[in-house]
Design a protein around this motif. Structure first.
Motif, PDB file in Angstrom:
ATOM      1  N   GLU A  89       0.755  -0.980  -0.098  1.00  0.00           N
ATOM      2  CA  GLU A  89      -0.021  -0.116  -0.041  1.00  0.00           C
ATOM      3  C   GLU A  89       0.799   1.123  -0.135  1.00  0.00           C
ATOM      4  O   GLU A  89       0.566   2.232  -0.766  1.00  0.00           O
ATOM      5  CB  GLU A  89      -0.832  -0.233   1.266  1.00  0.00           C
ATOM      6  N   ASN A 123       2.356   1.767  -3.357  1.00  0.00           N
ATOM      7  CA  ASN A 123       1.358   2.408  -4.344  1.00  0.00           C
ATOM      8  C   ASN A 123       1.416   3.913  -4.022  1.00  0.00           C
ATOM      9  O   ASN A 123       1.150   4.656  -5.094  1.00  0.00           O
ATOM     10  CB  ASN A 123      -0.097   1.498  -4.135  1.00  0.00           C
ATOM     11  N   ALA A 124       1.033   4.260  -2.720  1.00  0.00           N
ATOM     12  CA  ALA A 124       1.012   5.645  -2.296  1.00  0.00           C
ATOM     13  C   ALA A 124       2.207   6.113  -2.723  1.00  0.00           C
ATOM     14  O   ALA A 124       2.126   7.515  -2.969  1.00  0.00           O
ATOM     15  CB  ALA A 124       0.730   5.621  -0.866  1.00  0.00           C
ATOM     16  N   ASN A 136       4.287   5.563  -5.332  1.00  0.00           N
ATOM     17  CA  ASN A 136       4.330   5.958  -6.636  1.00  0.00           C
ATOM     18  C   ASN A 136       3.226   7.050  -7.152  1.00  0.00           C
ATOM     19  O   ASN A 136       3.418   7.859  -7.978  1.00  0.00           O
ATOM     20  CB  ASN A 136       3.825   4.633  -7.335  1.00  0.00           C
ATOM     21  N   GLN A 137       2.149   7.120  -6.357  1.00  0.00           N
ATOM     22  CA  GLN A 137       0.927   8.169  -6.657  1.00  0.00           C
ATOM     23  C   GLN A 137       1.512   9.324  -6.079  1.00  0.00           C
ATOM     24  O   GLN A 137       1.070  10.339  -6.567  1.00  0.00           O
ATOM     25  CB  GLN A 137      -0.318   7.790  -6.129  1.00  0.00           C
ATOM     26  N   GLN A 138       2.314   9.273  -4.959  1.00  0.00           N
ATOM     27  CA  GLN A 138       2.628  10.609  -4.462  1.00  0.00           C
ATOM     28  C   GLN A 138       4.120  11.046  -4.423  1.00  0.00           C
ATOM     29  O   GLN A 138       4.542  11.629  -3.668  1.00  0.00           O
ATOM     30  CB  GLN A 138       2.277  10.444  -2.925  1.00  0.00           C
TER      31      GLN A 138
END
Length: 577
Positions: free
Chosen positions: A158, A161-162, A164-166
């Motif tokens: 998680e 993913n966070a 990569n997104q942030q």
């Protein structure tokens, strides 16, 4: 053998095979043979679990392994209900060199029932489960670690993913991240301080362990010295018993089993290797002594005191012997007698010597009776003529001879009486008489000094007994009070009624009697310390009194406090029919 049987069929197991199987088996097993948990069997595996080299079969679990007391109520419930008890991972305190270590076991208490459904034994099996519990705990720890790892992996995914997104947002928050890093460094410094403090605590703990080890070693040395002292004391006791020809015994009252020393068995004509239990003891006691034996033992149990008894036995070879036995009952926490511990001594030679002495005295007293009667008649004749004798020395000698003759006559009467009692030839001349008249006659001709004040407490009651013999007892008591309590200003002579018995007593307020002396007052030929007072007779007076009272089915005794006086008493039934 059945001709149709198959020789290849397995033979049924017998008791010896089962015992061998239990003894050599790896399953730890103990068998209890009573509700009090007497140990009837225990194999090597169970001894190792208990941390014992050996135990005494027949003894109780509470004695041999008191650390297992908490399991006794469960065992007794199994015994009472006949229902097995099975439990897993039960902790028991195991004695390791004096220290109780909680240890887990799987246990099973299985009752053995007879044909009527009553419990006759309990088989207790136990299996240590330390290793299984350690493995189970390790598996649980591993499962927890795996769950934590899975959770951690999910969190990481998680976070990735966070991230990569942030990523762009993190770049913008670089400064904020540096601030957080600074805080983490501060937390790390705090953790380092805690780690150092933990190291110091661990160091102190190791020092405490070293101190405990040292104390443990000292305790071991003390225990070793105590064991050596105990062994020395046991050796000294054994040597003392052997030197005195005393045999020791330990009787279990419930089972009737006795643990006897070799000397004890020899006293009863048994070889040391042969068992000798209470049933064997009862069988060898002659019938006429059994009731007295049972009465003495029962009295000791009811009064929680010791007993001392002499009785005649018959050896296996038919020879008759005499035994002197002492014993003291032992009681459990509820006050129930569970054991009798004591010693025995073979006194046949002493009894034979006593019989020969009695025979000699009987013959001697009868042979002396005729010449003494002649001497007494001659002295009485001289006593009548002394008023005509002018020589005062001769008169004094006649008086002195008369006094000596009276003393010799007292001794002769005692010897004749004791020989009759020893031979069982005394017969009671029963009559019915008034107690008050009896006491008045007893004091009528006694030589009271002027300083003695006699207090008579009587009864208006008639009893049936041998009046002359009982008067002989009373006169002996009163004479002793006059002679040995000369300083007593008052002598109390009493008769009291107790249901169907009458108690007679003579009380003085003289020097009293020592406790040790009072125990032997009624023994044959015994004379205590008279403190310089003259003593007529041979120490047979009170012995004869005791025999007379015993012939009346009565009891005799003395209550005395040194320095405060004595109370001699005897008690007889109102009627001898």
């Amino acid at each position: 053998m059945n001709k149709f049987s198959n020789s290849s069929d397995p033979a049924p197991m017998v008791a010896a095979d089962i015992v061998k199987l239990l003894t050599e088996g790896v399953q730890a097993t103990v068998i209890f043979s009573s509700r009090e948990m007497h140990i009837g069997f225990i194999n090597k595996a169970m001894l190792e679990l208990w941390n014992r080299k050996s135990i005494i079969l027949g003894s109780r679990l509470a004695v041999e392994a008191p650390e297992f007391d908490k399991f006794i109520p469960i065992l007794q419930e199994v015994w009472d209900t006949g229902t097995a008890f099975v439990a897993a991972e039960v902790f028991a305190d195991i004695n390791h060199d004096g220290k109780l270590i909680p240890t887990p076991f799987d246990i099973e208490y299985r009752p053995i029932l007879d044909v009527t459904g009553n419990t006759i034994a309990i088989i207790n099996s136990a299996m240590p489960v330390n290793e299984r519990m350690e493995k189970s705990e390790a598996l649980r720890d591993k499962a927890v670690e795996e769950r934590l790892l899975n959770v951690s992996l999910e969190d990481k995914n998680e976070q990735l993913n966070a991230v990569n997104q942030q990523l762009e947002a993190l770049n913008k928050e670089y400064v904020a991240t540096n601030e957080e890093l600074k805080k983490l460094n501060e937390q790390l410094a705090a953790l380092n301080e805690e780690y150092n403090a933990s190291n110091e605590e661990l160091h102190l703990t190791l020092e405490e362990v070293a101190v405990l080890n040292e104390r443990y070693n000292i305790s071991n040395l003390v225990l070793q010295e105590l064991n050596e002292d105990l062994n020395r004391n046991r050796t000294q006791l054994t040597n003392a018993l052997r030197a005195a020809s005393l045999g020791s015994y330990d009787l279990d009252i419930a089972s009737g089993l006795m643990e006897c020393s070799d000397q004890c068995k020899l006293n009863f004509g048994r070889p040391p290797e042969q068992r000798f239990d209470f049933s064997d003891l009862q069988q060898c006691i002659l019938a006429e002594y059994r009731d007295i034996f049972y009465e003495k033992v029962q009295q000791a149990i009811s009064e929680k005191s010791s007993f001392n008894i002499e009785y005649q036995i018959q050896w296996p070879d038919g020879a008759l012997h005499w035994i002197q036995a002492n014993g003291t009952p032992q009681f459990d926490s509820s006050g129930t007698a569970v054991q009798i511990i004591g010693v025995t001594k073979l006194i046949t030679e002493k009894k034979n010597y006593q019989a020969k002495k009695d025979e000699f005295l009987s013959v001697a007293s009868h042979e002396l009776k005729t010449p003494i009667t002649v001497l007494k008649a001659n002295l009485q004749l001289l006593d009548r003529l002394k008023s005509k004798i002018e020589n005062t020395t001769a008169v004094s000698l006649i008086d002195s001879c008369n006094r000596s003759m009276d003393k010799i006559n007292v001794m002769l009467v005692e010897l004749l009486d004791v020989s009759k009692y020893a031979d069982g030839k005394i017969e009671l001349n029963l009559s019915t008489f008034n107690v008050n008249d009896f006491l008045q006659n007893s004091v009528l001709h006694l030589p009271f000094e002027e300083l003695h004040k006699v207090e008579l407490n009587s009864l208006k009651l008639e009893i049936t007994a041998d009046e002359n013999r009982l008067e002989q007892v009373m006169i002996n008591f009163i004479n002793n009070a006059i002679k040995y309590a000369a300083s007593s200003e008052k002598i109390i002579i009493s008769a009291t009624e107790h249901e169907n018995r009458v108690k007679f007593s003579v009380q003085d307020f003289g020097d009293g009697i020592e406790v040790e002396d009072s125990k032997m007052l009624f023994d044959r030929y015994w004379q205590g310390d008279k403190k310089g007072k003259n003593s007529d007779g041979l120490g047979l007076g009170l012995y004869i009194c005791a025999e007379i009272v015993s012939k009346h089915k009565g009891t005799i005794g003395v209550d005395s406090i040194p320095g405060s006086g004595s109370l001699f008493w005897f008690e007889v039934p109102k009627s001898q029919h």
